[in-house]
Each structure stands twice: as C-alpha cells, then as structure tokens.
Write a protein that holds these residues in place. Structure first.
Motif, short mmCIF file in Angstrom:
data_model
loop_
_atom_site.label_atom_id
_atom_site.label_comp_id
_atom_site.label_asym_id
_atom_site.label_seq_id
_atom_site.Cartn_x
_atom_site.Cartn_y
_atom_site.Cartn_z
N HIS A 73 -13.18 -26.19 -18.30
CA HIS A 73 -13.31 -26.02 -16.66
C HIS A 73 -11.46 -26.27 -15.71
CE1 HIS A 73 -16.32 -28.49 -18.00
NE2 HIS A 73 -16.67 -28.22 -16.97
N PHE A 74 -10.65 -25.94 -16.93
CA PHE A 74 -8.63 -25.73 -16.19
C PHE A 74 -9.02 -24.56 -16.53
CE2 PHE A 74 -9.57 -30.13 -17.62
CZ PHE A 74 -8.95 -30.87 -17.25
N PRO A 75 -8.59 -23.67 -15.47
CA PRO A 75 -8.01 -22.23 -14.96
C PRO A 75 -7.26 -21.95 -15.82
CG PRO A 75 -8.08 -22.96 -13.18
CD PRO A 75 -8.34 -24.33 -13.93
N GLY A 76 -7.12 -20.31 -17.19
CA GLY A 76 -6.34 -20.13 -17.27
C GLY A 76 -6.47 -20.41 -19.14
N THR A 77 -7.79 -21.22 -18.96
CA THR A 77 -8.18 -21.49 -20.58
C THR A 77 -8.89 -20.49 -21.40
OG1 THR A 77 -8.05 -24.11 -20.34
CG2 THR A 77 -9.49 -22.44 -21.92
N MET A 78 -8.17 -19.48 -22.71
CA MET A 78 -9.50 -18.83 -22.76
C MET A 78 -10.17 -19.06 -25.03
SD MET A 78 -6.66 -15.59 -22.48
CE MET A 78 -7.71 -14.46 -23.91
N TRP A 79 -10.70 -18.87 -25.42
CA TRP A 79 -11.49 -19.45 -25.66
C TRP A 79 -12.40 -18.49 -26.58
CZ3 TRP A 79 -13.36 -20.87 -21.06
CH2 TRP A 79 -14.73 -20.68 -20.58
N VAL A 80 -13.04 -18.43 -27.72
CA VAL A 80 -13.91 -17.98 -28.39
C VAL A 80 -15.22 -18.19 -29.68
CG1 VAL A 80 -12.43 -15.27 -28.95
CG2 VAL A 80 -12.18 -17.36 -30.38
N SER A 81 -15.98 -18.30 -30.18
CA SER A 81 -16.95 -18.99 -30.26
C SER A 81 -16.12 -19.13 -32.10
CB SER A 81 -18.81 -18.26 -30.07
OG SER A 81 -18.32 -17.00 -31.55
N PRO A 82 -16.88 -20.33 -32.14
CA PRO A 82 -15.98 -20.31 -33.92
C PRO A 82 -17.05 -19.43 -34.71
CG PRO A 82 -17.74 -22.58 -32.87
CD PRO A 82 -17.87 -21.13 -31.79
N ASP A 83 -18.22 -19.05 -34.68
CA ASP A 83 -18.01 -17.74 -35.73
C ASP A 83 -17.08 -16.61 -35.22
OD1 ASP A 83 -20.73 -19.48 -36.23
OD2 ASP A 83 -21.71 -17.75 -34.99
N THR A 84 -16.60 -16.18 -34.23
CA THR A 84 -15.79 -15.32 -33.89
C THR A 84 -14.09 -15.69 -34.46
OG1 THR A 84 -16.80 -14.10 -31.84
CG2 THR A 84 -14.38 -13.98 -32.30
N PHE A 85 -13.91 -16.89 -34.22
CA PHE A 85 -12.77 -17.34 -34.86
C PHE A 85 -12.85 -17.44 -36.31
CE2 PHE A 85 -10.60 -21.25 -36.71
CZ PHE A 85 -9.31 -20.86 -35.84
N ARG A 86 -14.15 -17.75 -36.82
CA ARG A 86 -13.82 -17.67 -37.83
C ARG A 86 -13.75 -16.53 -38.64
NH1 ARG A 86 -17.68 -22.28 -37.85
NH2 ARG A 86 -19.05 -20.35 -37.57
N ALA A 87 -14.19 -16.08 -37.89
CA ALA A 87 -14.63 -14.03 -38.95
C ALA A 87 -12.85 -13.22 -38.79
CB ALA A 87 -15.38 -13.51 -38.07
#
Length: 245
Positions: A73-87
């Motif tokens: 909800h806060f602008p600028g935050t980026m993320w990937v899914s846990p599966d993508t992150f673990r890989a």
C-alpha cells in the motif's frame, strides 16, 4: 573481496570457499527512512564482519527485492513471490558454488524473508552442491532484538551509524506520531492483519526517535561480531552431511 568490484582474474586467484550474500528489500520504512533500509543495513553488517575476520571471504552483490507484499500500500515498495525469491536465492548461490564458493552465509535485513530463507537454505544444503546458512542481523543483537519494529529504533539507529545522510531527520517526529506500538493485530496468538497498512498509519512500528547513533554503533558491533563467529563456524564445519541410517 566485493565480487562486483573484482575482475575474473582476481576471483580466479582466490583461495577460499566462503562467501556472504547480503539480502534486503526495497520497501517502505516510514517517512524518515529510505526504501533500501534493509539492503543498506545488511550490507553494513556484512562489511563490518568482513573487516573483523582473519580469513578471505567473498562478498556477493546484495539482492535488493524480496518478499515484501505486506507493504504494497506504500508507494515505491517492490516485491516478488516467495517462490520466485527462493528460486533466485538458490540459483544465485548455485552460481557461487560453481566457482568454488560453496559455503554461503546469507546476511538478511528483512523480517519478511526469514521463513523463505530458512526453507531455501535447507533445500540448498540437502540437495545442491553448497552449504547455506541464513543470518538475520536484528536477531543477533542480544537484548535489543525485542525492540525490533519497522523503521523503528533499531533500523533508524543502524542507518544513522552506517549511512546517516539517508535519514530524514526533520521527519522523525511525524514518523513517531504515526507509528504503531507493535507489529500486527493479535488475538489468541494469531495475527489478524495481512498487510502493514492495516495497523500502522505511516508504515512505522516503534519509536524511531529512540534510535540514536550510539545505539547504532552498539548494534553494528553486536551484529558483526555474531556474523564473524558464524562465518568462522561455517568455514570450519564438516558439511559432508550424515549418512543414511
């Protein structure tokens, strides 16, 4: 040695199998602290430990985007899914192991990564040609660990110590005024909240004004000393694994 600053011939001359992989997040840390807080603090702890240790260690480039959808909800935050992150973590470590750096300590600065890191490190150690151990710096600061919030006193203190120019000092009072006292909404040991915006107005948990540079220096000393001990243990450990019973 910082891998990104070295040449391939520098790396070829290395006589170590030990590496550190800093890992953070690009996510909100309130109005006073930068989106890269978790990366900057993980790098600072890793570098301080490498200055302490009396052995050669490769320092890989930091991974800056991870499991952080809770701050969406806060602008600028980026993320990937846990599966993508673990890989991504697994394949990054696989590339280090390919060059002989097959003992890797992952230096983490983001609480949202803890579960996924524990899982992927176990997978790497069980199934790959490497041994991986996750280390989260704010879990290694003694009695201060209980004060960890989000953009609160610990992170603000360490930022003031390692990169003070990035702390917006004129926004600290506003950060404190809009902060939550604790992470989540808890009933019967269960957290009812999924995202941080549900319980904190400005993304902050804890009082950032309590995080001065003196505390930051103490945190850096504690965390880097803990990481140094861990690196020594990983370097000396028999990682061949137990035989099947």
């Amino acid at each position: 040695m910082h891998l990104e600053e070295a040449t391939w011939t520098d790396v070829a001359d290395c006589e170590t199998d030990l590496a550190v992989l800093p890992l953070g997040s690009t996510e909100q840390h309130g109005p006073h602290a930068p989106l890269g807080t978790d990366v900057f603090t993980a790098e600072a702890v890793a570098d301080a430990a490498l200055e302490r240790i009396d052995r050669e260690v490769i320092r890989a480039p930091a991974i800056p985007v991870s499991v952080a959808e809770e701050h969406r909800h806060f602008p600028g935050t980026m993320w990937v899914s846990p599966d993508t992150f673990r890989a991504y973590v697994r394949e990054s470590i696989d590339s280090l192991a390919h060059h002989g750096f097959d003992r890797v300590v992952i230096v983490n600065g983001h609480g949202g990564n803890v579960d996924a890191l524990r899982e992927v490190a176990a997978t790497i150690t069980r199934h790959d040609d490497a041994y991986a151990v996750p280390f989260t710096w704010f879990e290694a600061v003694g009695e201060h660990a209980s004060e960890m919030g989000h953009g609160g006193p610990l992170e603000t203190a360490l930022l003031r110590q390692c990169c003070p120019g990035l702390v917006r000092e004129d926004r600290l009072e506003d950060a404190r005024a809009g902060a939550a006292e604790r992470w989540g909404e808890w009933v019967s040991y269960a957290n009812l909240a999924v995202d941080s915006a549900e319980f904190t107005e400005n993304g902050v948990v804890g009082d950032p004004t309590a995080g001065d540079e003196k505390l930051g220096a103490e945190l850096l000393e504690l965390a880097s000393a803990g990481l140094e001990r861990l690196l020594e243990a990983v370097a000396e450990r028999d990682v061949s694994g137990p035989e099947r019973r």
